[in-house]
Scaffold this motif. Structure first.
Motif, mmCIF file in Angstrom:
data_model
loop_
_atom_site.group_PDB
_atom_site.id
_atom_site.type_symbol
_atom_site.label_atom_id
_atom_site.label_comp_id
_atom_site.label_asym_id
_atom_site.label_seq_id
_atom_site.Cartn_x
_atom_site.Cartn_y
_atom_site.Cartn_z
ATOM 1 N N ASP A 116 -3.100 63.636 55.520
ATOM 2 C CA ASP A 116 -2.920 62.517 55.965
ATOM 3 C C ASP A 116 -4.089 61.820 56.436
ATOM 4 O OD1 ASP A 116 -0.131 62.826 55.121
ATOM 5 O OD2 ASP A 116 0.340 63.244 57.189
ATOM 6 N N MET A 117 -4.915 62.369 57.137
ATOM 7 C CA MET A 117 -6.212 61.520 57.500
ATOM 8 C C MET A 117 -7.048 61.235 56.582
ATOM 9 S SD MET A 117 -7.854 60.387 60.080
ATOM 10 C CE MET A 117 -7.197 60.990 61.587
ATOM 11 N N LYS A 118 -7.262 61.895 55.557
ATOM 12 C CA LYS A 118 -7.903 61.730 54.418
ATOM 13 C C LYS A 118 -7.437 60.423 53.964
ATOM 14 C CE LYS A 118 -10.003 63.587 50.223
ATOM 15 N NZ LYS A 118 -10.119 64.953 49.312
ATOM 16 N N ARG A 119 -6.148 60.410 53.634
ATOM 17 C CA ARG A 119 -5.387 59.387 52.777
ATOM 18 C C ARG A 119 -5.596 58.027 53.637
ATOM 19 N NH1 ARG A 119 -4.744 56.581 48.289
ATOM 20 N NH2 ARG A 119 -2.583 55.782 48.180
ATOM 21 N N TYR A 120 -5.595 58.103 55.090
ATOM 22 C CA TYR A 120 -5.597 57.001 56.039
ATOM 23 C C TYR A 120 -7.011 56.447 55.902
ATOM 24 C CZ TYR A 120 -5.360 54.341 60.192
ATOM 25 O OH TYR A 120 -5.237 53.485 61.336
ATOM 26 N N GLN A 121 -7.882 57.310 55.696
ATOM 27 C CA GLN A 121 -9.490 56.733 55.638
ATOM 28 C C GLN A 121 -9.669 55.955 54.150
ATOM 29 O OE1 GLN A 121 -11.470 60.320 56.451
ATOM 30 N NE2 GLN A 121 -11.595 59.950 58.815
ATOM 31 N N GLU A 122 -8.802 56.781 53.028
ATOM 32 C CA GLU A 122 -8.971 56.033 51.826
ATOM 33 C C GLU A 122 -8.425 54.497 51.585
ATOM 34 O OE1 GLU A 122 -7.261 58.691 49.271
ATOM 35 O OE2 GLU A 122 -9.014 60.130 49.451
ATOM 36 N N LEU A 123 -7.246 54.594 52.564
ATOM 37 C CA LEU A 123 -6.276 53.108 52.570
ATOM 38 C C LEU A 123 -7.037 52.207 53.506
ATOM 39 C CD1 LEU A 123 -3.030 54.551 52.635
ATOM 40 C CD2 LEU A 123 -3.983 53.558 50.491
ATOM 41 N N THR A 124 -7.806 52.532 54.421
ATOM 42 C CA THR A 124 -8.137 51.504 55.622
ATOM 43 C C THR A 124 -9.244 50.562 55.090
ATOM 44 O OG1 THR A 124 -7.961 53.478 57.571
ATOM 45 C CG2 THR A 124 -9.526 51.449 58.080
ATOM 46 N N PRO A 125 -9.942 50.729 54.309
ATOM 47 C CA PRO A 125 -10.819 49.475 53.587
ATOM 48 C C PRO A 125 -10.060 48.601 53.161
ATOM 49 C CG PRO A 125 -12.042 51.753 53.214
ATOM 50 C CD PRO A 125 -10.623 52.156 53.935
ATOM 51 N N ALA A 126 -9.271 48.864 52.326
ATOM 52 C CA ALA A 126 -8.240 47.868 51.678
ATOM 53 C C ALA A 126 -7.350 47.398 52.593
ATOM 54 C CB ALA A 126 -7.380 48.439 50.548
ATOM 55 N N VAL A 127 -6.884 47.897 53.543
ATOM 56 C CA VAL A 127 -6.031 47.347 54.632
ATOM 57 C C VAL A 127 -6.746 46.402 55.365
ATOM 58 C CG1 VAL A 127 -4.547 47.683 56.716
ATOM 59 C CG2 VAL A 127 -4.443 49.000 54.632
ATOM 60 N N ASP A 128 -7.932 46.876 55.771
ATOM 61 C CA ASP A 128 -9.019 45.838 56.696
ATOM 62 C C ASP A 128 -9.363 44.587 55.817
ATOM 63 O OD1 ASP A 128 -8.570 47.399 58.860
ATOM 64 O OD2 ASP A 128 -10.680 48.376 58.381
ATOM 65 N N ALA A 129 -9.474 44.819 54.544
ATOM 66 C CA ALA A 129 -10.013 43.701 53.830
ATOM 67 C C ALA A 129 -8.865 42.789 53.236
ATOM 68 C CB ALA A 129 -10.784 44.185 52.495
ATOM 69 N N GLY A 130 -7.571 43.243 53.550
ATOM 70 C CA GLY A 130 -6.428 42.355 53.151
ATOM 71 C C GLY A 130 -6.060 42.379 51.761
ATOM 72 N N THR A 131 -6.727 43.513 51.108
ATOM 73 C CA THR A 131 -6.341 43.786 49.456
ATOM 74 C C THR A 131 -5.396 44.647 49.246
ATOM 75 O OG1 THR A 131 -8.284 45.092 49.433
ATOM 76 C CG2 THR A 131 -8.616 42.727 49.033
ATOM 77 N N ALA A 132 -4.924 45.501 50.230
ATOM 78 C CA ALA A 132 -3.934 46.332 49.947
ATOM 79 C C ALA A 132 -2.449 45.752 49.696
ATOM 80 C CB ALA A 132 -3.614 47.369 51.336
ATOM 81 N N SER A 133 -1.884 46.601 48.843
ATOM 82 C CA SER A 133 -0.476 46.233 48.283
ATOM 83 C C SER A 133 0.226 46.667 49.359
ATOM 84 C CB SER A 133 -0.229 47.065 46.901
ATOM 85 O OG SER A 133 -0.235 48.718 47.291
ATOM 86 N N SER A 134 1.630 46.211 48.987
ATOM 87 C CA SER A 134 2.807 46.455 50.051
ATOM 88 C C SER A 134 3.232 47.907 50.305
ATOM 89 C CB SER A 134 4.098 45.592 49.693
ATOM 90 O OG SER A 134 4.525 46.242 48.531
ATOM 91 N N GLU A 135 2.948 48.609 49.159
ATOM 92 C CA GLU A 135 3.080 50.344 49.158
ATOM 93 C C GLU A 135 2.119 50.712 49.872
ATOM 94 O OE1 GLU A 135 3.171 48.471 46.365
ATOM 95 O OE2 GLU A 135 5.265 48.528 45.733
ATOM 96 N N GLN A 136 0.746 50.131 49.800
ATOM 97 C CA GLN A 136 -0.191 50.867 50.611
ATOM 98 C C GLN A 136 -0.290 50.598 51.979
ATOM 99 O OE1 GLN A 136 -3.530 49.082 48.277
ATOM 100 N NE2 GLN A 136 -4.035 51.156 47.313
ATOM 101 N N LEU A 137 0.189 49.300 52.524
ATOM 102 C CA LEU A 137 0.380 48.934 53.801
ATOM 103 C C LEU A 137 1.360 49.888 54.401
ATOM 104 C CD1 LEU A 137 0.278 44.981 53.435
ATOM 105 C CD2 LEU A 137 -1.444 46.419 54.717
#
Length: 312
Positions: A116-137
């Motif tokens: 989960d931590m590895k996946r969290y780190q993968e998703l964080t850049p997109a979340v911080d940049a505001g480009t993450a999809s609703s599923e990713q959020l």
């Protein structure tokens, strides 16, 4: 003055009795219904009722009081069992033959936390940049919540309940260097009444959910009178373990951690210990303060002079 005192004391005792006896009363009423069903219906109560009616008034009062005392006593016994049963649900004190299972569950939770931590780190850049999809959020938020419920640095209990409570116990140590077991009694005395009431209420609610699990398991004992006692009792126990206890443990854990987050500085002030100057210094000072509360000290620092404190 005294009459007001006794009225208040009586109200507290009545409230306490109701809190302990209400679940016990429900349990024994359920047992009575099981017995009545085994006897063919409520007409089975006629014989005991007629016998009671033939007794003298003092005897009737004595019998009713004995029944109420028995109900209350069973409630007190279950209340005393909530703490050891909660420890069992956390993952402590498992029998020796379950130790391999406990070890496998802990290792599985550690592997899952790492994933989960590895996946969290993968998703964080997109979340911080505001480009993450609703599923990713959604996934990012879910993992963040799981991390909050996980002890630092990794899960070390085999159950969700255990890891939730361990997270609250280890978080102050990880963030502030404060050992919960050593520091909490002192901090508790410094909390404002509102905070103490909220934490105490959450603990009572947690214990009540554990008691519901115990009552559910015990209800199976009425199976010789009616088989529906088995699914009814086990159903309550399962719901308690899977839903009530975990959710209430989360509330209690959140409030416990919040007590350290908001009021730990008061502890430094009351002990006249130098307050931390920055987050890194806070861990060092917290460890020193914990050690001082556990062992005391014969050192010459820090120097206390009235309300003035010198840095260590």
């Amino acid at each position: 003055m005294l009459s007001s005192f006794w009225e208040a004391a009586g109200a507290k005792l009545a409230e306490r009795w109701a809190a302990i006896s209400a679940p016990a009363l429900v349990f024994w009423l359920g047992g009575l219904l099981a017995w009545v069903r085994s006897k063919g219906g409520f007409h089975a109560l006629k014989e005991p009722a007629d016998w009671l009616a033939k007794q003298s008034t003092p005897a009737q009062i004595t019998i009713v009081l004995m029944i109420l005392l028995g109900v209350s006593a069973s409630g007190v016994i279950i209340e005393r069992l909530t703490t050891p049963v909660l420890r069992l649900l956390e993952g402590w004190y498992w029998p020796c033959f379950l130790k391999p299972l406990r070890h496998k569950l802990v290792e599985w939770k550690k592997a899952k936390a790492t994933e989960d931590m590895k996946r969290y780190q993968e998703l964080t850049p997109a979340v911080d940049a505001g480009t993450a999809s609703s599923e990713q959020l959604t996934e990012h938020g879910r993992i963040a919540l799981l991390q909050r419920r996980s002890p630092s640095p990794a899960p070390d209990m085999p159950t969700r309940i255990g890891n939730t409570l361990r997270a609250a116990e280890t978080s102050p140590k990880y963030k502030y260097g404060l050992g919960v077991v050593s520091v909490w009694p002192h901090l508790w005395l410094l909390l404002p009444d509102t905070a103490r009431k909220e934490i105490a209420t959450a603990r009572v609610s947690l214990d009540a959910s554990v008691a519901a699990c115990i009552w559910g398991v015990l209800f199976v004992l009425f199976a010789p009178w009616t088989l529906w006692a088995v699914p009814a009792g086990l159903g309550v126990a399962v719901v308690a373990v899977m839903a009530w206890v975990p959710s209430r443990a989360e509330v209690y854990a959140d409030l416990l951690e919040a007590g350290f987050d908001l009021y730990r500085r008061t502890l430094y002030e009351q002990l006249r210990w130098p307050p931390p100057r920055n987050p890194r210094d806070e861990r060092t000072q917290g460890e020193l303060l914990t050690r001082y509360l556990v062992r005391g000290s014969d050192g010459t620092i820090p120097v206390w002079d009235g309300d003035h404190r010198s840095p260590p």
